[in-house]
Motif scaffolding. Sequence first.
Motif, mmCIF file in Angstrom:
data_model
loop_
_atom_site.group_PDB
_atom_site.id
_atom_site.type_symbol
_atom_site.label_atom_id
_atom_site.label_comp_id
_atom_site.label_asym_id
_atom_site.label_seq_id
_atom_site.Cartn_x
_atom_site.Cartn_y
_atom_site.Cartn_z
ATOM 1 N N GLY A 1 15.507 -151.432 70.203
ATOM 2 C CA GLY A 1 15.834 -152.101 68.957
ATOM 3 C C GLY A 1 17.329 -152.143 68.734
ATOM 4 N N ALA A 2 17.744 -151.887 67.470
ATOM 5 C CA ALA A 2 19.156 -152.005 67.115
ATOM 6 C C ALA A 2 19.541 -150.959 66.076
ATOM 7 N N ALA A 3 20.832 -150.617 66.098
ATOM 8 C CA ALA A 3 21.377 -149.699 65.090
ATOM 9 C C ALA A 3 21.427 -150.411 63.745
ATOM 10 N N THR A 4 21.008 -149.714 62.682
ATOM 11 C CA THR A 4 21.054 -150.305 61.346
ATOM 12 C C THR A 4 22.178 -149.709 60.510
ATOM 13 N N GLU A 5 22.834 -148.684 61.016
ATOM 14 C CA GLU A 5 23.997 -148.076 60.372
ATOM 15 C C GLU A 5 24.985 -147.704 61.453
ATOM 16 N N SER A 6 26.254 -147.649 61.118
ATOM 17 C CA SER A 6 27.238 -147.187 62.090
ATOM 18 C C SER A 6 27.067 -145.676 62.267
ATOM 19 N N ALA A 7 27.465 -145.189 63.427
ATOM 20 C CA ALA A 7 27.394 -143.756 63.729
ATOM 21 C C ALA A 7 28.712 -143.348 64.364
ATOM 22 N N ILE A 8 29.226 -142.201 63.958
ATOM 23 C CA ILE A 8 30.506 -141.727 64.492
ATOM 24 C C ILE A 8 30.302 -140.975 65.797
ATOM 25 N N ASN A 9 31.408 -140.770 66.496
ATOM 26 C CA ASN A 9 31.417 -140.150 67.806
ATOM 27 C C ASN A 9 30.688 -138.813 67.849
ATOM 28 N N ALA A 10 30.934 -137.924 66.922
ATOM 29 C CA ALA A 10 30.371 -136.575 66.999
ATOM 30 C C ALA A 10 28.958 -136.467 66.422
ATOM 31 N N SER A 11 28.402 -137.546 65.899
ATOM 32 C CA SER A 11 27.081 -137.459 65.281
ATOM 33 C C SER A 11 25.992 -137.263 66.331
ATOM 34 N N THR A 12 24.950 -136.536 65.952
ATOM 35 C CA THR A 12 23.834 -136.281 66.865
ATOM 36 C C THR A 12 22.612 -137.119 66.528
ATOM 37 N N THR A 13 22.688 -137.872 65.426
ATOM 38 C CA THR A 13 21.588 -138.762 65.058
ATOM 39 C C THR A 13 22.143 -140.140 64.707
ATOM 40 N N GLY A 14 21.291 -141.127 64.853
ATOM 41 C CA GLY A 14 21.647 -142.492 64.486
ATOM 42 C C GLY A 14 20.449 -143.170 63.858
ATOM 43 N N THR A 15 20.698 -144.170 63.052
ATOM 44 C CA THR A 15 19.628 -144.904 62.395
ATOM 45 C C THR A 15 19.299 -146.143 63.217
ATOM 46 N N VAL A 16 18.017 -146.224 63.623
ATOM 47 C CA VAL A 16 17.591 -147.246 64.580
ATOM 48 C C VAL A 16 16.395 -148.012 64.036
ATOM 49 N N TYR A 17 16.454 -149.334 64.157
ATOM 50 C CA TYR A 17 15.306 -150.193 63.879
ATOM 51 C C TYR A 17 14.547 -150.374 65.179
ATOM 52 N N LEU A 18 13.316 -149.851 65.254
ATOM 53 C CA LEU A 18 12.436 -150.095 66.388
ATOM 54 C C LEU A 18 11.611 -151.321 66.073
ATOM 55 N N ASP A 19 11.616 -152.301 66.987
ATOM 56 C CA ASP A 19 10.898 -153.534 66.697
ATOM 57 C C ASP A 19 9.540 -153.620 67.370
ATOM 58 N N GLY A 20 9.173 -152.613 68.163
ATOM 59 C CA GLY A 20 7.851 -152.578 68.765
ATOM 60 C C GLY A 20 7.639 -153.534 69.924
ATOM 61 N N ALA A 21 8.675 -154.244 70.339
ATOM 62 C CA ALA A 21 8.524 -155.219 71.425
ATOM 63 C C ALA A 21 8.439 -154.510 72.777
ATOM 64 N N VAL A 22 7.638 -155.077 73.657
ATOM 65 C CA VAL A 22 7.539 -154.572 75.029
ATOM 66 C C VAL A 22 8.570 -155.326 75.860
ATOM 67 N N ARG A 23 9.379 -154.567 76.604
ATOM 68 C CA ARG A 23 10.425 -155.202 77.406
ATOM 69 C C ARG A 23 10.234 -154.908 78.856
#
Length: 109
Positions: A87-109
């Motif tokens: 999917g895609a990031a929905t928020e910016s994340a800084i270098n030292a962060s250990t988590t990120g906010t991700v939109y999973l779209d459920g698509a098979v690739r």
Amino acid sequence: MKSFIQKGDVLTFTAPYAIASGAPFKVGALVAIAVTAAAAGAAVEGKLEGVFSLPKVSPQVWAVGDKIYWDDAAQLMTNVTGGTLVGAATESAINASTTGTVYLDGAVR
């Protein structure tokens, strides 16, 4: 409709390894988020779509809209190609962060 089985945003899988509730995991071409904890080989419900706070490779900077991939070996999300696109990031994340906010779209690739 006679052919409809279910919505498909949550499916039951066999856990490929011990999984904590809320943790991402991959089965075949699908990356899901565990609804509950499960032991390796046990049944686990996995959510395939939505926005989640997920573990990421910490020395990375993410921008909103970056493509996000699942690195199955590291069991982390990354913006570096080579894993499974989820999917895609929905928020910016800084270098030292250990988590990120991700939109999973459920698509098979």
